[in-house]
Design a protein around this motif. Structure first.
Motif, PDB file in Angstrom:
ATOM      1  N   VAL A  54       2.004   2.579   3.215  1.00 33.04           N
ATOM      2  CA  VAL A  54       0.894   2.823   2.299  1.00 33.04           C
ATOM      3  C   VAL A  54      -0.095   3.762   2.974  1.00 33.04           C
ATOM      4  O   VAL A  54      -0.621   3.458   4.051  1.00 33.04           O
ATOM      5  N   GLY A  55      -0.356   4.913   2.353  1.00 36.49           N
ATOM      6  CA  GLY A  55      -1.273   5.882   2.920  1.00 36.49           C
ATOM      7  C   GLY A  55      -2.714   5.402   2.892  1.00 36.49           C
ATOM      8  O   GLY A  55      -3.079   4.523   2.111  1.00 36.49           O
ATOM      9  N   ASP A  56      -3.557   5.998   3.745  1.00 36.52           N
ATOM     10  CA  ASP A  56      -4.965   5.597   3.822  1.00 36.52           C
ATOM     11  C   ASP A  56      -5.662   5.746   2.472  1.00 36.52           C
ATOM     12  O   ASP A  56      -6.389   4.854   2.028  1.00 36.52           O
ATOM     13  N   GLN A  57      -5.445   6.884   1.826  1.00 32.41           N
ATOM     14  CA  GLN A  57      -6.095   7.144   0.541  1.00 32.41           C
ATOM     15  C   GLN A  57      -5.605   6.172  -0.528  1.00 32.41           C
ATOM     16  O   GLN A  57      -6.405   5.629  -1.304  1.00 32.41           O
ATOM     17  N   GLU A  58      -4.296   5.935  -0.565  1.00 33.61           N
ATOM     18  CA  GLU A  58      -3.749   5.015  -1.553  1.00 33.61           C
ATOM     19  C   GLU A  58      -4.324   3.615  -1.358  1.00 33.61           C
ATOM     20  O   GLU A  58      -4.737   2.952  -2.324  1.00 33.61           O
ATOM     21  N   LEU A  59      -4.378   3.163  -0.110  1.00 30.40           N
ATOM     22  CA  LEU A  59      -4.910   1.827   0.164  1.00 30.40           C
ATOM     23  C   LEU A  59      -6.376   1.729  -0.250  1.00 30.40           C
ATOM     24  O   LEU A  59      -6.794   0.732  -0.852  1.00 30.40           O
ATOM     25  N   LEU A  60      -7.157   2.756   0.061  1.00 32.43           N
ATOM     26  CA  LEU A  60      -8.574   2.731  -0.287  1.00 32.43           C
ATOM     27  C   LEU A  60      -8.777   2.496  -1.775  1.00 32.43           C
ATOM     28  O   LEU A  60      -9.549   1.617  -2.184  1.00 32.43           O
ATOM     29  N   ARG A  83     -15.283   7.901  -8.421  1.00 30.78           N
ATOM     30  CA  ARG A  83     -15.372   9.369  -8.407  1.00 30.78           C
ATOM     31  C   ARG A  83     -16.202   9.862  -7.232  1.00 30.78           C
ATOM     32  O   ARG A  83     -15.905  10.905  -6.640  1.00 30.78           O
ATOM     33  N   ALA A  84     -17.254   9.107  -6.909  1.00 26.76           N
ATOM     34  CA  ALA A  84     -18.080   9.475  -5.757  1.00 26.76           C
ATOM     35  C   ALA A  84     -17.266   9.420  -4.460  1.00 26.76           C
ATOM     36  O   ALA A  84     -17.425  10.279  -3.573  1.00 26.76           O
ATOM     37  N   GLU A  85     -16.371   8.430  -4.346  1.00 29.41           N
ATOM     38  CA  GLU A  85     -15.514   8.342  -3.158  1.00 29.41           C
ATOM     39  C   GLU A  85     -14.529   9.508  -3.115  1.00 29.41           C
ATOM     40  O   GLU A  85     -14.236  10.042  -2.040  1.00 29.41           O
ATOM     41  N   GLN A  90     -13.363  14.803  -0.616  1.00 22.24           N
ATOM     42  CA  GLN A  90     -13.024  16.185  -1.001  1.00 22.24           C
ATOM     43  C   GLN A  90     -11.556  16.303  -1.444  1.00 22.24           C
ATOM     44  O   GLN A  90     -10.815  17.166  -0.986  1.00 22.24           O
ATOM     45  N   LEU A  91     -11.158  15.422  -2.357  1.00 21.94           N
ATOM     46  CA  LEU A  91      -9.776  15.414  -2.841  1.00 21.94           C
ATOM     47  C   LEU A  91      -9.526  16.560  -3.806  1.00 21.94           C
ATOM     48  O   LEU A  91     -10.373  16.875  -4.643  1.00 21.94           O
ATOM     49  N   ASP A  93      -7.026  18.328  -6.903  1.00 25.67           N
ATOM     50  CA  ASP A  93      -6.620  17.773  -8.199  1.00 25.67           C
ATOM     51  C   ASP A  93      -5.460  16.794  -8.074  1.00 25.67           C
ATOM     52  O   ASP A  93      -5.466  15.719  -8.689  1.00 25.67           O
ATOM     53  N   LYS A  94      -4.464  17.160  -7.276  1.00 29.29           N
ATOM     54  CA  LYS A  94      -3.296  16.286  -7.116  1.00 29.29           C
ATOM     55  C   LYS A  94      -3.696  14.968  -6.455  1.00 29.29           C
ATOM     56  O   LYS A  94      -3.294  13.877  -6.904  1.00 29.29           O
ATOM     57  N   ALA A  95      -4.508  15.062  -5.414  1.00 27.35           N
ATOM     58  CA  ALA A  95      -4.934  13.856  -4.702  1.00 27.35           C
ATOM     59  C   ALA A  95      -5.826  12.987  -5.593  1.00 27.35           C
ATOM     60  O   ALA A  95      -5.773  11.755  -5.520  1.00 27.35           O
ATOM     61  N   ARG A  96      -6.630  13.609  -6.444  1.00 29.11           N
ATOM     62  CA  ARG A  96      -7.479  12.848  -7.364  1.00 29.11           C
ATOM     63  C   ARG A  96      -6.623  12.068  -8.361  1.00 29.11           C
ATOM     64  O   ARG A  96      -6.918  10.909  -8.666  1.00 29.11           O
ATOM     65  N   ARG A  97      -5.571  12.699  -8.862  1.00 27.30           N
ATOM     66  CA  ARG A  97      -4.678  12.000  -9.798  1.00 27.30           C
ATOM     67  C   ARG A  97      -4.013  10.809  -9.119  1.00 27.30           C
ATOM     68  O   ARG A  97      -3.866   9.734  -9.716  1.00 27.30           O
ATOM     69  N   GLN A  98      -3.619  10.996  -7.869  1.00 27.30           N
ATOM     70  CA  GLN A  98      -3.008   9.896  -7.122  1.00 27.30           C
ATOM     71  C   GLN A  98      -4.024   8.771  -6.885  1.00 27.30           C
ATOM     72  O   GLN A  98      -3.680   7.583  -6.957  1.00 27.30           O
ATOM     73  N   ALA A  99      -5.274   9.155  -6.612  1.00 22.14           N
ATOM     74  CA  ALA A  99      -6.318   8.155  -6.390  1.00 22.14           C
ATOM     75  C   ALA A  99      -6.595   7.363  -7.670  1.00 22.14           C
ATOM     76  O   ALA A  99      -6.757   6.143  -7.628  1.00 22.14           O
TER      77      ALA A  99
END
Length: 254
Positions: A54-60, A83-85, A90-91, A93-99
């Motif tokens: 599990v990646g750091d961003q995914e876990l967060l 959204r603030a996180e 600084q995600l 577009d792709k990383a934002r969709r994953q988040a």
């Protein structure tokens, strides 16, 4: 149907003993596939490594989603905090969709969340960053309720952080209080507390304690109140606390 263990067995067996080796390798590979129940290379590798990574961003965002839902209902304030996180990290577009996807999956918790926590046990800097972000989310809907505090302490323990450390990491998560108010707001604070400028400190304290007891969200949560009623009580409690602080400062008592 793709069976990675079987394919590995065939290739290894052929290299060692031609056709007989390939047949034996295929048989052993099938046993491995059926036992591990993995039908992709990724699944097989995850199993051999001890579970999914599990990646750091995914876990967060799994944690943030679970924390927001723990109030009973995800409200706009929780979405804005997520959204603030994303902006803080600084995600793209792709990383934002994953988040966003992880935030949605996190609402129901699950094994992936627990696995991610265990994988970061002992990683102090990462663990502290996760807990701090979680405290910010906990405050997004008002003062954290008991269920959220319990989750944060459980997650801190899974990450290898002490109870005192988890509580200390809450510092700075609370939204800034409004600036000092002029005379009109002092009058409004007195009215909210149900007292006057001539009231004695003990009378003001009693009025404050009574109002807090009647409106505190933790009390309503224990009574099974609706999320809407708890949210309203949270807002009212914050107003009462701010009014009491102002009156106490103006009249000069503790």
């Amino acid at each position: 149907m793709f069976w990675p263990g079987t394919l590995v067995g065939v290739i290894a067996g052929w290299a060692l003993a031609s056709i007989p080796g390939a047949m034996l390798g295929a048989l052993l590979g099938q046993v491995l596939d059926r036992r591990l129940k993995k039908r992709t290379w990724r699944g097989l590798l995850e199993q051999l490594r001890g579970g999914p990574q599990v990646g750091d961003q995914e876990l967060l965002f799994l944690l943030l989603g679970r924390l927001a839902k723990s109030r009973g209902r995800v409200v706009d304030a929780h979405i804005q905090q997520a959204r603030a996180e994303m902006a803080r990290l600084q995600l793209d577009d792709k990383a934002r969709r994953q988040a966003i996807d992880a935030f949605g999956r996190g609402k129901v918790g699950g094994e992936l969340l627990d696995v991610g926590l265990r994988q970061r046990n002992g990683q102090e800097a990462t663990a502290e960053g996760l807990i701090q972000a979680c405290w910010r989310m906990a405050w997004a809907g008002g003062p954290p309720i008991s269920g959220q505090k319990t989750l944060l302490l459980q997650w801190g323990d899974a990450l290898g952080l002490s109870r005192s450390k988890v509580l200390a990491l809450a510092a700075g998560a609370e939204p800034p209080k409004p600036p000092a108010t002029p005379r009109e707001s002092y009058s409004a604070a007195l009215r909210l507390l149900g007292v006057t400028a001539e009231s004695e400190p003990e009378e003001i304290k009693r009025a404050y304690r009574k109002l807090i007891s009647q409106n505190h969200p933790d009390k309503l949560e224990g009574q099974g109140a609706s999320p809407e009623r708890i949210a309203a009580a949270t807002g009212k409690t914050r107003e009462i606390q701010a009014a009491y602080l102002l009156v106490r400062q103006r009249k000069g008592f503790r």
